[in-house]
Design a protein around this motif. Structure first.
Motif: not given
Length: 144
Positions: A97-98, A100-102, A126, A130
């Motif tokens: 995961v990046s 940025e939460a990508d 994402s 989630r």
């Protein structure tokens, strides 16, 4: 005079009355200068040799920037490929995961372990991931 060509031409055409050209012998060759008398009676002289040198210098810097960007792109592609190989070769389920939460990458073991549907695997959205993991019935089904 440092300016881009479009601004220069627009600026000159708005301010000039009629151009005069001047050919002079300078150093070891001939130089071509344009002399403009502006509507405000200001004289604007453009030395073509100087403008060409400035454009060549700008071009050189742009070529260097392009080369550096291509090298960085190649390095990033190598890093991404290495990450994919590492994720694919491990026996454990993993998700990258990046910041940025990508979702960058998910290995097959992770997909199998969490029983991730194919539609979700393909989407890489994402928010959908989630929502999938936020569903208590999915999480409980995997844990038991």
């Amino acid at each position: 005079m440092k300016t881009d060509g479009y601004t220069l031409v627009r600026s000159i055409s708005q301010r000039m009355q009629k151009p005069q050209a001047e050919l002079t012998f300078v150093r070891q060759g001939w130089e071509f200068n344009h002399i403009f008398r502006c509507k405000s009676d200001e004289i604007l002289e453009l030395n073509m040799h100087t403008l060409i040198e400035e454009l060549q210098e700008i071009n050189k810097h742009l070529q260097q920037d392009i080369l550096e960007l291509k090298q960085k792109e190649s390095s990033l592609e190598k890093s991404a490929t290495l990450l994919r190989y590492i994720l694919a070769s491990t026996a454990h389920g993993m998700m990258a995961v990046s910041l940025e939460a990508d979702i960058v990458s998910v290995n097959q073991q992770f997909i199998d372990m969490w029983r991730v549907p194919k539609s979700l695997k393909i989407s890489r959205d994402s928010v959908q991931w989630r929502n999938f993991f936020g569903n208590p019935t999915k999480t409980a089904a995997v844990i038991t």
